[in-house]
Write a protein that holds these residues in place. Structure first.
Motif, PDB file in Angstrom:
ATOM      1  N   GLU A   1     -54.951 -23.989  39.529  1.00 25.83           N
ATOM      2  CA  GLU A   1     -53.654 -24.657  39.433  1.00 25.83           C
ATOM      3  C   GLU A   1     -52.971 -24.306  38.112  1.00 25.83           C
ATOM      4  O   GLU A   1     -51.757 -24.189  38.034  1.00 25.83           O
ATOM      5  CB  GLU A   1     -53.816 -26.173  39.551  1.00 25.83           C
ATOM      6  CG  GLU A   1     -52.489 -26.861  39.791  1.00 25.83           C
ATOM      7  CD  GLU A   1     -52.351 -28.159  39.041  1.00 25.83           C
ATOM      8  OE1 GLU A   1     -52.386 -29.205  39.678  1.00 25.83           O
ATOM      9  OE2 GLU A   1     -52.235 -28.127  37.791  1.00 25.83           O
ATOM     10  N   GLY A   2     -53.804 -24.144  37.082  1.00 21.04           N
ATOM     11  CA  GLY A   2     -53.271 -23.748  35.789  1.00 21.04           C
ATOM     12  C   GLY A   2     -52.537 -22.420  35.874  1.00 21.04           C
ATOM     13  O   GLY A   2     -51.488 -22.239  35.249  1.00 21.04           O
ATOM     14  N   ILE A   3     -53.067 -21.487  36.666  1.00 20.55           N
ATOM     15  CA  ILE A   3     -52.407 -20.183  36.817  1.00 20.55           C
ATOM     16  C   ILE A   3     -51.071 -20.375  37.529  1.00 20.55           C
ATOM     17  O   ILE A   3     -50.041 -19.833  37.119  1.00 20.55           O
ATOM     18  CB  ILE A   3     -53.265 -19.193  37.633  1.00 20.55           C
ATOM     19  CG1 ILE A   3     -54.692 -19.126  37.088  1.00 20.55           C
ATOM     20  CG2 ILE A   3     -52.629 -17.805  37.651  1.00 20.55           C
ATOM     21  CD1 ILE A   3     -55.629 -18.261  37.929  1.00 20.55           C
ATOM     22  N   MET A   4     -51.089 -21.172  38.579  1.00 22.39           N
ATOM     23  CA  MET A   4     -49.868 -21.349  39.366  1.00 22.39           C
ATOM     24  C   MET A   4     -48.748 -22.003  38.552  1.00 22.39           C
ATOM     25  O   MET A   4     -47.579 -21.677  38.735  1.00 22.39           O
ATOM     26  CB  MET A   4     -50.168 -22.180  40.621  1.00 22.39           C
ATOM     27  CG  MET A   4     -50.935 -21.377  41.651  1.00 22.39           C
ATOM     28  SD  MET A   4     -51.780 -22.403  42.854  1.00 22.39           S
ATOM     29  CE  MET A   4     -50.415 -23.226  43.608  1.00 22.39           C
ATOM     30  N   LEU A   5     -49.144 -22.903  37.636  1.00 20.41           N
ATOM     31  CA  LEU A   5     -48.136 -23.580  36.810  1.00 20.41           C
ATOM     32  C   LEU A   5     -47.415 -22.590  35.896  1.00 20.41           C
ATOM     33  O   LEU A   5     -46.276 -22.803  35.489  1.00 20.41           O
ATOM     34  CB  LEU A   5     -48.787 -24.638  35.934  1.00 20.41           C
ATOM     35  CG  LEU A   5     -48.978 -26.033  36.510  1.00 20.41           C
ATOM     36  CD1 LEU A   5     -49.388 -26.962  35.385  1.00 20.41           C
ATOM     37  CD2 LEU A   5     -47.724 -26.541  37.189  1.00 20.41           C
ATOM     38  N   GLY A   6     -48.121 -21.517  35.564  1.00 17.52           N
ATOM     39  CA  GLY A   6     -47.555 -20.521  34.671  1.00 17.52           C
ATOM     40  C   GLY A   6     -46.489 -19.663  35.336  1.00 17.52           C
ATOM     41  O   GLY A   6     -45.802 -18.896  34.670  1.00 17.52           O
ATOM     42  N   MET A   7     -46.392 -19.755  36.651  1.00 14.48           N
ATOM     43  CA  MET A   7     -45.362 -18.974  37.367  1.00 14.48           C
ATOM     44  C   MET A   7     -44.830 -19.815  38.513  1.00 14.48           C
ATOM     45  O   MET A   7     -45.107 -19.550  39.670  1.00 14.48           O
ATOM     46  CB  MET A   7     -45.931 -17.629  37.838  1.00 14.48           C
ATOM     47  CG  MET A   7     -47.323 -17.699  38.380  1.00 14.48           C
ATOM     48  SD  MET A   7     -47.875 -16.052  38.896  1.00 14.48           S
ATOM     49  CE  MET A   7     -49.297 -16.538  39.859  1.00 14.48           C
ATOM     50  N   ARG A   8     -44.049 -20.806  38.107  1.00 12.73           N
ATOM     51  CA  ARG A   8     -43.526 -21.759  39.089  1.00 12.73           C
ATOM     52  C   ARG A   8     -42.554 -21.112  40.071  1.00 12.73           C
ATOM     53  O   ARG A   8     -42.236 -21.691  41.094  1.00 12.73           O
ATOM     54  CB  ARG A   8     -42.827 -22.910  38.364  1.00 12.73           C
ATOM     55  CG  ARG A   8     -43.769 -23.741  37.540  1.00 12.73           C
ATOM     56  CD  ARG A   8     -44.516 -24.739  38.372  1.00 12.73           C
ATOM     57  NE  ARG A   8     -43.769 -25.986  38.509  1.00 12.73           N
ATOM     58  CZ  ARG A   8     -44.237 -27.063  39.123  1.00 12.73           C
ATOM     59  NH1 ARG A   8     -45.420 -27.020  39.692  1.00 12.73           N
ATOM     60  NH2 ARG A   8     -43.516 -28.153  39.188  1.00 12.73           N
ATOM     61  N   ASN A   9     -42.061 -19.926  39.734  1.00 13.77           N
ATOM     62  CA  ASN A   9     -41.146 -19.246  40.653  1.00 13.77           C
ATOM     63  C   ASN A   9     -41.891 -18.471  41.726  1.00 13.77           C
ATOM     64  O   ASN A   9     -41.285 -17.900  42.620  1.00 13.77           O
ATOM     65  CB  ASN A   9     -40.222 -18.287  39.877  1.00 13.77           C
ATOM     66  CG  ASN A   9     -40.999 -17.220  39.132  1.00 13.77           C
ATOM     67  OD1 ASN A   9     -42.074 -17.493  38.591  1.00 13.77           O
ATOM     68  ND2 ASN A   9     -40.472 -16.015  39.104  1.00 13.77           N
ATOM     69  N   VAL A  10     -43.230 -18.455  41.630  1.00 17.46           N
ATOM     70  CA  VAL A  10     -44.014 -17.764  42.640  1.00 17.46           C
ATOM     71  C   VAL A  10     -44.724 -18.802  43.506  1.00 17.46           C
ATOM     72  O   VAL A  10     -45.434 -19.662  42.995  1.00 17.46           O
ATOM     73  CB  VAL A  10     -45.061 -16.820  41.992  1.00 17.46           C
ATOM     74  CG1 VAL A  10     -45.828 -16.059  43.065  1.00 17.46           C
ATOM     75  CG2 VAL A  10     -44.384 -15.851  41.031  1.00 17.46           C
ATOM     76  N   CYS A  11     -44.507 -18.718  44.806  1.00 20.83           N
ATOM     77  CA  CYS A  11     -45.129 -19.672  45.720  1.00 20.83           C
ATOM     78  C   CYS A  11     -46.390 -19.054  46.276  1.00 20.83           C
ATOM     79  O   CYS A  11     -46.342 -18.097  47.039  1.00 20.83           O
ATOM     80  CB  CYS A  11     -44.193 -19.994  46.879  1.00 20.83           C
ATOM     81  SG  CYS A  11     -42.567 -20.539  46.342  1.00 20.83           S
ATOM     82  N   LEU A  12     -47.547 -19.598  45.856  1.00 16.97           N
ATOM     83  CA  LEU A  12     -48.809 -19.176  46.448  1.00 16.97           C
ATOM     84  C   LEU A  12     -49.745 -20.365  46.415  1.00 16.97           C
ATOM     85  O   LEU A  12     -49.336 -21.465  46.061  1.00 16.97           O
ATOM     86  CB  LEU A  12     -49.385 -17.936  45.766  1.00 16.97           C
ATOM     87  CG  LEU A  12     -49.268 -17.748  44.259  1.00 16.97           C
ATOM     88  CD1 LEU A  12     -50.184 -18.693  43.545  1.00 16.97           C
ATOM     89  CD2 LEU A  12     -49.618 -16.335  43.886  1.00 16.97           C
ATOM     90  N   SER A  13     -51.006 -20.170  46.812  1.00 16.72           N
ATOM     91  CA  SER A  13     -51.868 -21.343  46.859  1.00 16.72           C
ATOM     92  C   SER A  13     -53.222 -21.045  46.237  1.00 16.72           C
ATOM     93  O   SER A  13     -53.591 -19.900  46.012  1.00 16.72           O
ATOM     94  CB  SER A  13     -52.014 -21.858  48.283  1.00 16.72           C
ATOM     95  OG  SER A  13     -52.793 -20.967  49.026  1.00 16.72           O
ATOM     96  N   SER A  14     -53.942 -22.121  45.953  1.00 14.50           N
ATOM     97  CA  SER A  14     -55.226 -22.015  45.286  1.00 14.50           C
ATOM     98  C   SER A  14     -56.270 -22.806  46.054  1.00 14.50           C
ATOM     99  O   SER A  14     -55.944 -23.781  46.725  1.00 14.50           O
ATOM    100  CB  SER A  14     -55.114 -22.583  43.869  1.00 14.50           C
ATOM    101  OG  SER A  14     -56.391 -22.748  43.307  1.00 14.50           O
ATOM    102  N   GLY A  15     -57.516 -22.371  45.940  1.00 12.80           N
ATOM    103  CA  GLY A  15     -58.613 -23.111  46.561  1.00 12.80           C
ATOM    104  C   GLY A  15     -59.109 -24.195  45.633  1.00 12.80           C
ATOM    105  O   GLY A  15     -60.070 -24.895  45.920  1.00 12.80           O
ATOM    106  N   SER A  16     -58.426 -24.332  44.496  1.00  9.35           N
ATOM    107  CA  SER A  16     -58.822 -25.328  43.524  1.00  9.35           C
ATOM    108  C   SER A  16     -58.603 -26.728  44.058  1.00  9.35           C
ATOM    109  O   SER A  16     -57.652 -27.010  44.769  1.00  9.35           O
ATOM    110  CB  SER A  16     -57.965 -25.150  42.268  1.00  9.35           C
ATOM    111  OG  SER A  16     -57.778 -26.374  41.626  1.00  9.35           O
TER     112      SER A  16
END
Lengths: 127, 389
Positions: free
Chosen positions: B309-324
């Motif tokens: 989730e930490g990675i995803m927060l760093g690129m809020r303009n990119v929509c993807l998902s995590s198994g976290s």
């Protein structure tokens, strides 16, 4: 996850990331959480001659809420006495950051981190 | 955030293709008749449209139109297949076999039946994410009525050996259902390998709220319905058919059939570029799931020492998902990554990248660079990551 601006700012520009010398008698260190649970906070305080916290550093493995909670905690404990620092409750962190309920455990972990770091510092002083 | 939004979550859903939308529009306000009202011209038009769509769906999976039942989506199709077989075959036996990496709607359907006394066997998968066919052979007993195994996994994109599974099931006389929501339209699928197969509309650039269940024409394949009512869809699924959605699914299937080869070639190039850049550009980065046996549009990585989730927060303009766990309400990491023996720490650090029809090379290049940048930044603040360790 929808986060408040405060969380996002702390995540993007966290202050006080880093480490202090663990061997220093004025430094208290704690590591709380577990990688398997998705959150680990390493928290360090350096206590000055006046008994107040002069410096605080953190390193966090975890989500945005965990990073923001620990960053905020390093900020809040600076300049406080150990007793004052112990008084900081996780609810205050949750409220300040407007953490969603599912993320409340991140602030609990941050509270634990400061308590354990103080404990570590005290045990060093006894020796 | 003013940066352009980039969508890389094509396994979660896909945007509706404009051509699909265009095909659907006449059936909302103009030709709005009930496809069941064949006594008048508007009903006839709707019926015609629905039957054309049924043939388009059938065509994509090499089935015949009368083997297609429209449903509200893959979740309903999976429920209808599993519970439908259980209700109609309980006198023959009570064992149902599925796998640890199935979609929640398959697993939860099975768990619900387990509470009613069915004997549910959850097969393990190998480390590469492929179901253990040897275990399947051993698990089938005289009381087994159904095997339900997915065609392509939704989290790691691994393709399952449907031909082998099919052969095993046929030999042992057991019905085989496959959740093909992530496979249809992406790889060549011959539905007749299975007895029942689930199809989803919104995974293939069709509308949400529509799917289909392939029900093989055979004396053996009998289902009890979940819904009762007007007896539509050969009494398997009562309820007025949503003509525009059926038309949308049909059109989506036709387009996928026509463009699958070209699309797959493009996505394979993108996938190889993305994978090469991540795995060469970062140490302690891993691809989850088999390297070869996968659809090109799905990549799943883990990065040691940091959290997804930490990675995803760093690129809020990119929509993807995590198994976290941190991205889900349950706070439990992905059951799929768990099943392929990924340790919890790495499961928390996983990212799923979904590429699709409208992905561009610029997006692939930007996101892969961005991930490397963020992973490096987060590792610097991670207490559990040490370079080279």
């Amino acid at each position: 996850m929808k986060y408040s601006k405060k969380v996002m700012d702390l995540y993007a520009n966290p202050q006080n990331v880093g480490s202090l010398d663990e061997e220093d008698v004025d430094v208290g260190t704690s590591v709380v959480g577990a990688p398997s649970c998705g959150d680990v906070i390493k928290f360090q305080i350096k206590v000055g001659k006046d008994g107040k916290i002069a410096d605080a550093k953190f390193k966090t493995f975890g989500c945005g809420a965990a990073i923001a909670s620990s960053a905020l905690m390093t900020d809040w404990v600076r300049g406080k006495t150990l007793d004052q620092a112990k008084e900081i409750k996780n609810q205050e962190v949750t409220e300040y950051l407007s953490l969603p309920p599912v993320k409340a455990h991140c602030s609990v972990l941050a509270e634990k981190a400061i308590a354990k770091a103080i404990e570590n510092y005290m045990s060093k002083r006894k020796r | 955030m003013t940066e352009k939004l980039i969508y890389m979550d094509y396994q979660a859903t896909t945007p509706c293709d404009r051509r699909v939308l265009e095909a659907m529009l006449p059936y909302f306000c103009k030709d709005f008749g009930n496809p069941g009202s064949t006594s008048h011209i508007l009903g006839e038009r709707a019926e015609e449209a629905v039957e054309k769509a049924r043939a388009q769906v059938a065509n994509l999976i090499k089935a015949t139109a009368d083997e297609i039942v429209f449903t509200s989506g893959a979740t309903e199709s999976n429920n209808l297949a599993i519970q439908g077989v259980a209700r109609s075959r309980w006198e023959k036996g009570n064992r149902i076999i599925t796998s640890a990496i199935e979609h929640k709607c398959v697993l939860e359907s099975c768990y619900a039946l387990k509470k009613e006394g069915f004997d549910v066997v959850i097969l393990p998968v190998l480390k590469n994410g492929v179901v253990d066919v040897e275990m399947l052979k051993k698990s089938i007993n005289d009381r087994t009525i159904l095997v339900s195994l997915m065609a392509v996994n939704n989290e790691i994109g691994v393709i399952q050996p449907l031909d082998e599974i099919s052969a095993v099931c046929r030999e042992r006389g057991v019905l085989f259902h496959s959740d093909a929501a992530q496979a249809v339209g992406k790889i060549n699928i011959d539905a007749s390998m299975a007895d029942l197969m689930s199809v989803s509309g919104h995974k293939i650039y069709g509308p949400k709220g529509i799917g289909a269940l392939y029900v093989r024409k055979s004396q053996q394949v009998k289902l009890s319905p979940l819904f009762f009512g007007g007896g539509q869809e050969r009494k398997l699924r009562s309820g007025t058919l949503p003509t525009p959605l059926c038309v949308g699914l049909g059109m989506a299937c036709e387009i996928s059939g026509l463009e699958m080869t070209r699309e797959s070639e493009m996505l394979t190039e993108y996938k190889n570029y993305f994978m090469g850049k991540i795995l060469n550009g970062l140490e302690d980065a891993y691809l989850n799931g088999d390297r070869e046996l996968r659809i090109p549009g799905c990549l799943n990585f883990s990065f040691r020492g940091i959290e997804g989730e930490g990675i995803m927060l760093g690129m809020r303009n990119v929509c993807l998902s995590s198994g976290s766990a941190c991205t889900s309400a349950s706070l439990e990491p992905s059951h799929v990554l768990n099943a392929i023996s990924i340790d919890d720490e790495l499961a928390h650090s996983s990212l799923r990248i979904g590429l699709g029809r409208f992905t561009t090379f610029e997006e692939v290049d930007y996101v892969s660079s961005k991930i490397i940048e963020i992973v490096n930044r987060l590792r610097e603040m991670s207490p559990i990551w040490t370079k080279g360790g």
